[in-house]
Scaffold this motif. Structure first.
Motif, PDB file in Angstrom:
ATOM      1  N   ALA A 164       0.812  -1.217   0.000  1.00 36.42           N
ATOM      2  CA  ALA A 164       0.000   0.000   0.000  1.00 36.42           C
ATOM      3  C   ALA A 164       0.841   1.261   0.000  1.00 36.42           C
ATOM      4  CB  ALA A 164      -0.906   0.018   1.221  1.00 36.42           C
ATOM      5  N   ALA A 165       2.051   1.174   0.560  1.00 37.24           N
ATOM      6  CA  ALA A 165       2.890   2.367   0.672  1.00 37.24           C
ATOM      7  C   ALA A 165       4.354   1.964   0.693  1.00 37.24           C
ATOM      8  CB  ALA A 165       2.539   3.150   1.929  1.00 37.24           C
ATOM      9  N   VAL A 166       5.188   2.872   0.233  1.00 33.42           N
ATOM     10  CA  VAL A 166       6.636   2.684   0.265  1.00 33.42           C
ATOM     11  C   VAL A 166       7.244   3.973   0.810  1.00 33.42           C
ATOM     12  CG1 VAL A 166       8.724   2.202  -1.043  1.00 33.42           C
ATOM     13  CG2 VAL A 166       6.559   1.141  -1.729  1.00 33.42           C
ATOM     14  N   THR A 167       8.027   3.857   1.857  1.00 36.17           N
ATOM     15  CA  THR A 167       8.675   5.029   2.420  1.00 36.17           C
ATOM     16  C   THR A 167      10.087   5.148   1.887  1.00 36.17           C
ATOM     17  OG1 THR A 167       9.281   6.147   4.484  1.00 36.17           O
ATOM     18  CG2 THR A 167       9.390   3.748   4.478  1.00 36.17           C
ATOM     19  N   PHE A 214       2.096   5.909  -2.391  1.00 37.04           N
ATOM     20  CA  PHE A 214       0.883   5.239  -1.936  1.00 37.04           C
ATOM     21  C   PHE A 214       0.121   4.639  -3.112  1.00 37.04           C
ATOM     22  CE2 PHE A 214       1.688   8.498   1.269  1.00 37.04           C
ATOM     23  CZ  PHE A 214       1.547   7.789   2.454  1.00 37.04           C
ATOM     24  N   ARG A 215      -0.549   3.524  -2.844  1.00 38.11           N
ATOM     25  CA  ARG A 215      -1.513   2.958  -3.774  1.00 38.11           C
ATOM     26  C   ARG A 215      -2.869   3.586  -3.452  1.00 38.11           C
ATOM     27  NH1 ARG A 215      -1.186  -1.859  -6.555  1.00 38.11           N
ATOM     28  NH2 ARG A 215       0.584  -2.477  -5.227  1.00 38.11           N
ATOM     29  N   LYS A 216      -3.482   4.251  -4.427  1.00 34.54           N
ATOM     30  CA  LYS A 216      -4.692   5.013  -4.140  1.00 34.54           C
ATOM     31  C   LYS A 216      -5.844   4.109  -3.687  1.00 34.54           C
ATOM     32  CE  LYS A 216      -6.729   7.553  -7.385  1.00 34.54           C
ATOM     33  NZ  LYS A 216      -6.965   8.704  -8.285  1.00 34.54           N
ATOM     34  N   SER A 217      -5.922   2.906  -4.205  1.00 36.42           N
ATOM     35  CA  SER A 217      -6.998   2.006  -3.785  1.00 36.42           C
ATOM     36  C   SER A 217      -6.872   1.644  -2.309  1.00 36.42           C
ATOM     37  CB  SER A 217      -6.999   0.741  -4.642  1.00 36.42           C
ATOM     38  OG  SER A 217      -5.757   0.055  -4.536  1.00 36.42           O
ATOM     39  N   ALA A 218      -5.632   1.543  -1.814  1.00 35.53           N
ATOM     40  CA  ALA A 218      -5.422   1.257  -0.394  1.00 35.53           C
ATOM     41  C   ALA A 218      -5.843   2.449   0.457  1.00 35.53           C
ATOM     42  CB  ALA A 218      -3.962   0.911  -0.134  1.00 35.53           C
ATOM     43  N   LEU A 219      -5.507   3.654   0.003  1.00 37.94           N
ATOM     44  CA  LEU A 219      -5.942   4.856   0.718  1.00 37.94           C
ATOM     45  C   LEU A 219      -7.464   4.953   0.739  1.00 37.94           C
ATOM     46  CD1 LEU A 219      -3.365   7.476  -0.640  1.00 37.94           C
ATOM     47  CD2 LEU A 219      -3.453   6.529   1.672  1.00 37.94           C
ATOM     48  N   HIS A 220      -8.083   4.630  -0.376  1.00 41.16           N
ATOM     49  CA  HIS A 220      -9.542   4.653  -0.440  1.00 41.16           C
ATOM     50  C   HIS A 220     -10.141   3.640   0.535  1.00 41.16           C
ATOM     51  CE1 HIS A 220     -13.381   5.597  -2.349  1.00 41.16           C
ATOM     52  NE2 HIS A 220     -13.642   4.302  -2.348  1.00 41.16           N
ATOM     53  N   ASP A 221      -9.466   2.513   0.695  1.00 39.36           N
ATOM     54  CA  ASP A 221      -9.940   1.463   1.581  1.00 39.36           C
ATOM     55  C   ASP A 221     -10.017   1.938   3.037  1.00 39.36           C
ATOM     56  OD1 ASP A 221     -10.627  -1.253   2.350  1.00 39.36           O
ATOM     57  OD2 ASP A 221      -8.575  -1.448   3.073  1.00 39.36           O
ATOM     58  N   ILE A 222      -9.105   2.837   3.443  1.00 38.54           N
ATOM     59  CA  ILE A 222      -9.090   3.297   4.841  1.00 38.54           C
ATOM     60  C   ILE A 222      -9.679   4.694   5.001  1.00 38.54           C
ATOM     61  CG2 ILE A 222      -7.080   1.881   5.392  1.00 38.54           C
ATOM     62  CD1 ILE A 222      -5.434   4.532   5.334  1.00 38.54           C
ATOM     63  N   SER A 237      -0.095   5.248   8.328  1.00 40.29           N
ATOM     64  CA  SER A 237       0.705   4.016   8.340  1.00 40.29           C
ATOM     65  C   SER A 237       0.063   2.959   9.227  1.00 40.29           C
ATOM     66  CB  SER A 237       2.124   4.311   8.841  1.00 40.29           C
ATOM     67  OG  SER A 237       2.768   5.270   8.037  1.00 40.29           O
ATOM     68  N   TRP A 238      -0.388   3.347  10.404  1.00 37.00           N
ATOM     69  CA  TRP A 238      -1.029   2.392  11.309  1.00 37.00           C
ATOM     70  C   TRP A 238      -2.329   1.878  10.716  1.00 37.00           C
ATOM     71  CZ3 TRP A 238      -0.452   1.899  17.119  1.00 37.00           C
ATOM     72  CH2 TRP A 238       0.875   2.118  17.495  1.00 37.00           C
ATOM     73  N   ARG A 239      -3.135   2.768  10.153  1.00 35.69           N
ATOM     74  CA  ARG A 239      -4.433   2.329   9.643  1.00 35.69           C
ATOM     75  C   ARG A 239      -4.278   1.410   8.430  1.00 35.69           C
ATOM     76  NH1 ARG A 239      -7.913   6.165   7.766  1.00 35.69           N
ATOM     77  NH2 ARG A 239      -6.338   7.796   7.621  1.00 35.69           N
ATOM     78  N   LEU A 240      -3.312   1.688   7.571  1.00 34.13           N
ATOM     79  CA  LEU A 240      -3.080   0.798   6.433  1.00 34.13           C
ATOM     80  C   LEU A 240      -2.684  -0.601   6.901  1.00 34.13           C
ATOM     81  CD1 LEU A 240      -1.159   3.163   3.974  1.00 34.13           C
ATOM     82  CD2 LEU A 240      -3.363   2.063   3.515  1.00 34.13           C
ATOM     83  N   GLN A 241      -1.777  -0.665   7.838  1.00 31.83           N
ATOM     84  CA  GLN A 241      -1.286  -1.963   8.294  1.00 31.83           C
ATOM     85  C   GLN A 241      -2.318  -2.691   9.155  1.00 31.83           C
ATOM     86  OE1 GLN A 241       3.475  -1.673   8.621  1.00 31.83           O
ATOM     87  NE2 GLN A 241       2.431  -0.015   9.684  1.00 31.83           N
ATOM     88  N   MET A 242      -3.169  -1.951   9.844  1.00 29.80           N
ATOM     89  CA  MET A 242      -4.246  -2.591  10.589  1.00 29.80           C
ATOM     90  C   MET A 242      -5.316  -3.158   9.659  1.00 29.80           C
ATOM     91  SD  MET A 242      -4.497   0.117  13.767  1.00 29.80           S
ATOM     92  CE  MET A 242      -5.949  -0.600  14.510  1.00 29.80           C
TER      93      MET A 242
END
Length: 416
Positions: A164-167, A214-222, A237-242
């Motif tokens: 979902a994300a790359v730092t 960020f992957r926009k679909s992952a952001l949309h998911d949260i 970061s926490w919400r994506l991984q949760m």
């Protein structure tokens, strides 16, 4: 408090940083052996099977001094298919006017003007919703993005649909003062090593707010970025991984940034970081108790323990100071705060950590070793600062009313 409790506090104050240094060093070495050792020196990234559309997002608030240079580096990305969206979030300087002037110079640039200061999270939301792409690369308004940074980060997205994300790998631009030089070593030997270790152990505490994809679909998911968290990067970061999305670290994705070089500016920055960590811990602890969130437990436990260590150190300092003014029981009396044999051991471990990070990190910045001379001052400056900000930040996080929007406060950009 009796002597046994004080003994426990003293032992915890010593063993916690020792244990965490060993965890970070071992994780950093594992990361290096697995992903970096056999990788050729960074010249050009490997070719990809496809090059999807990417939106480069730069939220700006009073960035008039830096914004032209930032946009120029974004426009020079060696990625064949991208657009740039700059958000002028209620700037009171000439940021908006400069961005409008750049529209003719950079055809790929679009500008969104906010009438008032809405905060970084709201600016990122607006740009994400206006984006034409499925992948976003977000940088700060003072950041100079390496020409191939987009390539390195998007490669992870294409490698796995669960990413979902790359730092990325922030590097310090301003190095004219002791605080600047210390931060050069901190970002490689502390932050870089921690991100490597967390990548190995499964969960990353936070993406870097100054450079992340960020992957926009992952952001949309949260539900995208929350606008009421003082550090939107830790929260997202926490919400994506949760939600069981994956976050990765990419050290080749370089980004040159400005950092505070005054004690006041550094205090404000680190207090905000500490408050952001406390806010996510307070908000999501209940949800983390579920078994399906077990992979987040080490990250949450590590941060909780770091808070406990800060308050432990604060208690030790208070007892030491009180002993100079009132008669304390011998079991509570602390003779000195100067390092004894514990300090020597921690110093050796600290130097070992700096040495490992130097060997790992020099492939990305060959002359970085010259700044490690100054790292002898790191424990004195940053351990004291981070301890104090953690102690102050927790009550601020507890008292902050949920739903209060976090707006921009222009940071210290250092002495240049």
């Amino acid at each position: 408090m009796n002597g046994g409790v004080l003994h426990f506090l003293l032992e915890f104050a010593f063993f916690y940083p020792l244990a965490m240094s060993l965890v970070w060093m071992s994780g950093g070495v594992i990361y290096y052996l697995r992903w970096e050792r056999n990788e050729p020196l960074r010249v050009k990234p490997p070719a990809l099977a496809e090059y999807p559309m990417v939106t480069l997002i730069v939220p700006c608030h009073n960035e008039g001094e830096q914004v032209r240079e930032t946009i120029a580096h974004l426009a020079s990305q060696q990625w064949p298919n991208f657009e740039i969206i700059a958000i002028n979030d209620g700037s009171t300087d000439d940021t908006g006017a400069q961005l409008d002037q750049l529209l003719d110079q950079y055809p790929k640039l679009r500008v969104i003007h906010m009438a008032s200061n809405q905060g970084k999270a709201m600016g990122l939301r607006a740009a994400a919703l206006a984006s034409k792409a499925d992948f976003l690369v977000c940088v700060d308004g003072d950041a100079l993005l390496d020409d191939y940074a987009t390539h390195w980060m998007i490669a992870h997205m294409l490698d796995s649909p669960r990413v979902a994300a790359v730092t990325g790998n922030p590097r310090i631009r301003n190095r004219s003062t002791l605080l600047g030089k210390l931060q050069v070593g901190e970002f490689s030997s502390i932050i870089g090593l921690i991100k490597r270790a967390q990548r190995v152990y499964g969960r990353i505490f936070t993406v870097s707010g100054v450079i992340a994809a960020f992957r926009k679909s992952a952001l949309h998911d949260i539900g995208y970025w929350n606008t009421d968290m003082v550090t939107e990067d830790i929260d997202v970061s926490w919400r994506l991984q949760m939600r069981h999305w994956e976050i990765r670290y990419e050290p080749n994705a370089l980004c040159w940034i400005l950092m505070p070089e005054t004690v006041r500016g550094l205090w404000k920055q680190r207090l905000r970081w500490a408050q952001g960590g406390s806010e996510v811990l307070l908000r999501y602890t209940g949800r983390l108790m579920k078994w399906r969130q077990r992979r987040m437990w080490p990250v949450a436990f590590e941060y909780f323990t770091s808070l406990l260590w800060s308050y432990t150190m604060g208690t030790i300092v208070v007892l030491w100071a009180a002993g100079h003014f009132v008669e304390l029981p011998r079991s509570l009396y602390i003779d000195t705060l100067l390092p004894q044999w514990h300090g020597v051991v921690l110093g050796i471990i600290c130097l070992a950590q700096f040495g490992i990070s130097l060997l790992v990190d020099r492939r990305y910045e060959t002359r970085i070793g010259r700044n490690y001379y100054w790292m002898i001052w790191y424990p004195l400056v940053y351990w004291v600062l981070n301890t104090a900000t953690s102690i102050v930040a927790l009550p601020k996080a507890i008292m902050k009313r949920k739903g209060t929007r976090a707006v921009w406060v222009s940071p210290d950009r250092g002495l240049r």
